[in-house]
Write a protein that holds these residues in place. Structure first.
Motif, mmCIF file in Angstrom:
data_model
loop_
_atom_site.group_PDB
_atom_site.id
_atom_site.type_symbol
_atom_site.label_atom_id
_atom_site.label_comp_id
_atom_site.label_asym_id
_atom_site.label_seq_id
_atom_site.Cartn_x
_atom_site.Cartn_y
_atom_site.Cartn_z
ATOM 1 N N UNK A 6 1.035 -1.319 0.004
ATOM 2 C CA UNK A 6 0.094 0.079 -0.052
ATOM 3 C C UNK A 6 0.997 1.241 -0.021
ATOM 4 N N UNK A 7 0.554 2.133 -0.640
ATOM 5 C CA UNK A 7 1.163 3.203 -0.845
ATOM 6 C C UNK A 7 0.633 4.518 0.350
ATOM 7 N N UNK A 8 1.437 4.789 1.198
ATOM 8 C CA UNK A 8 1.020 5.645 2.361
ATOM 9 C C UNK A 8 1.419 7.071 1.941
ATOM 10 N N UNK A 9 0.400 7.888 2.158
ATOM 11 C CA UNK A 9 0.659 9.484 2.018
ATOM 12 C C UNK A 9 0.486 10.364 3.165
ATOM 13 N N UNK A 10 1.580 11.054 3.432
ATOM 14 C CA UNK A 10 1.517 11.881 4.745
ATOM 15 C C UNK A 10 0.665 13.114 4.542
ATOM 16 N N UNK A 11 -0.228 13.248 5.332
ATOM 17 C CA UNK A 11 -0.940 14.388 5.386
ATOM 18 C C UNK A 11 -0.308 15.546 5.543
ATOM 19 N N UNK A 12 0.890 15.684 6.119
ATOM 20 C CA UNK A 12 1.647 16.824 6.491
ATOM 21 C C UNK A 12 2.293 17.471 5.158
ATOM 22 N N UNK A 13 3.003 16.419 4.745
ATOM 23 C CA UNK A 13 4.180 16.862 3.541
ATOM 24 C C UNK A 13 3.808 16.271 2.346
ATOM 25 N N UNK A 14 2.871 15.298 2.141
ATOM 26 C CA UNK A 14 2.548 14.747 0.779
ATOM 27 C C UNK A 14 3.408 13.658 0.614
ATOM 28 N N UNK A 22 1.606 -5.649 7.246
ATOM 29 C CA UNK A 22 1.738 -6.813 8.032
ATOM 30 C C UNK A 22 0.412 -7.627 7.844
ATOM 31 N N UNK A 23 0.398 -8.971 7.960
ATOM 32 C CA UNK A 23 -0.581 -9.776 7.558
ATOM 33 C C UNK A 23 -1.517 -10.344 9.005
ATOM 34 N N UNK A 24 -0.479 -10.126 10.152
ATOM 35 C CA UNK A 24 -1.100 -10.804 11.300
ATOM 36 C C UNK A 24 -1.273 -9.620 12.470
ATOM 37 N N UNK A 25 -1.281 -8.444 12.060
ATOM 38 C CA UNK A 25 -1.360 -7.317 13.072
ATOM 39 C C UNK A 25 -1.753 -6.139 12.240
ATOM 40 N N UNK A 26 -2.376 -5.387 12.985
ATOM 41 C CA UNK A 26 -2.667 -3.846 12.592
ATOM 42 C C UNK A 26 -1.323 -3.002 13.067
ATOM 43 N N UNK A 27 -1.320 -1.989 12.013
ATOM 44 C CA UNK A 27 -0.189 -0.937 12.319
ATOM 45 C C UNK A 27 -0.839 0.330 12.732
ATOM 46 N N UNK A 35 9.327 13.842 6.767
ATOM 47 C CA UNK A 35 9.033 14.720 7.623
ATOM 48 C C UNK A 35 9.099 14.344 9.281
ATOM 49 N N UNK A 36 9.107 13.004 9.340
ATOM 50 C CA UNK A 36 9.081 12.569 10.639
ATOM 51 C C UNK A 36 7.662 12.651 11.402
ATOM 52 N N UNK A 37 6.532 13.004 10.632
ATOM 53 C CA UNK A 37 5.037 13.096 11.379
ATOM 54 C C UNK A 37 4.841 11.690 11.694
ATOM 55 N N UNK A 38 4.090 11.629 12.939
ATOM 56 C CA UNK A 38 3.599 10.222 13.406
ATOM 57 C C UNK A 38 2.247 10.100 12.842
ATOM 58 N N UNK A 39 1.776 9.298 11.730
ATOM 59 C CA UNK A 39 0.663 9.090 11.488
ATOM 60 C C UNK A 39 -0.162 8.108 12.460
ATOM 61 N N UNK A 46 -9.189 1.307 11.296
ATOM 62 C CA UNK A 46 -8.492 0.353 12.185
ATOM 63 C C UNK A 46 -7.022 0.516 12.276
ATOM 64 N N UNK A 47 -6.612 1.352 11.171
ATOM 65 C CA UNK A 47 -4.984 1.466 11.094
ATOM 66 C C UNK A 47 -4.618 2.475 10.123
ATOM 67 N N UNK A 48 -3.026 2.623 10.083
ATOM 68 C CA UNK A 48 -2.748 3.733 9.043
ATOM 69 C C UNK A 48 -2.986 3.412 7.795
ATOM 70 N N UNK A 49 -2.853 2.159 7.396
ATOM 71 C CA UNK A 49 -3.186 1.791 5.849
ATOM 72 C C UNK A 49 -4.821 2.137 5.443
#
Length: 67
Positions: A6-14, A22-27, A35-39, A46-49
């Motif tokens: 999956x391609x994650x896009x940071x809402x702060x810097x784009x 992961x297939x066995x847990x949520x992230x 930029x180091x922003x914690x998503x 349920x998760x960042x993805x």
């Protein structure tokens, strides 16, 4: 067939980063590589993805909520 990339896009810097889910847990947290922003998941997700990715997490793809 479950997609694992999956391609994650940071809402702060784009910044967009292709990540293997992961297939066995949520992230619940992801630190942007630019930029180091914690998503964190948005309310109701349920998760960042599911919040910031192009593909929902494997449990959601299978029709199950992982959170």
């Amino acid at each position: 067939m479950t997609e694992l990339i999956s391609e994650l896009t940071c809402p702060s810097c784009g910044h967009v980063s292709a990540e293997t889910m992961p297939t066995d847990a949520c992230q619940f947290f992801y630190d942007c590589k630019r930029c180091g922003t914690r998503l964190k998941p948005k309310a109701g997700d349920c998760c960042v993805y599911c919040s910031y990715g192009t593909v929902p997490c494997p449990p959601m793809q299978a029709g199950n909520c992982c959170g």
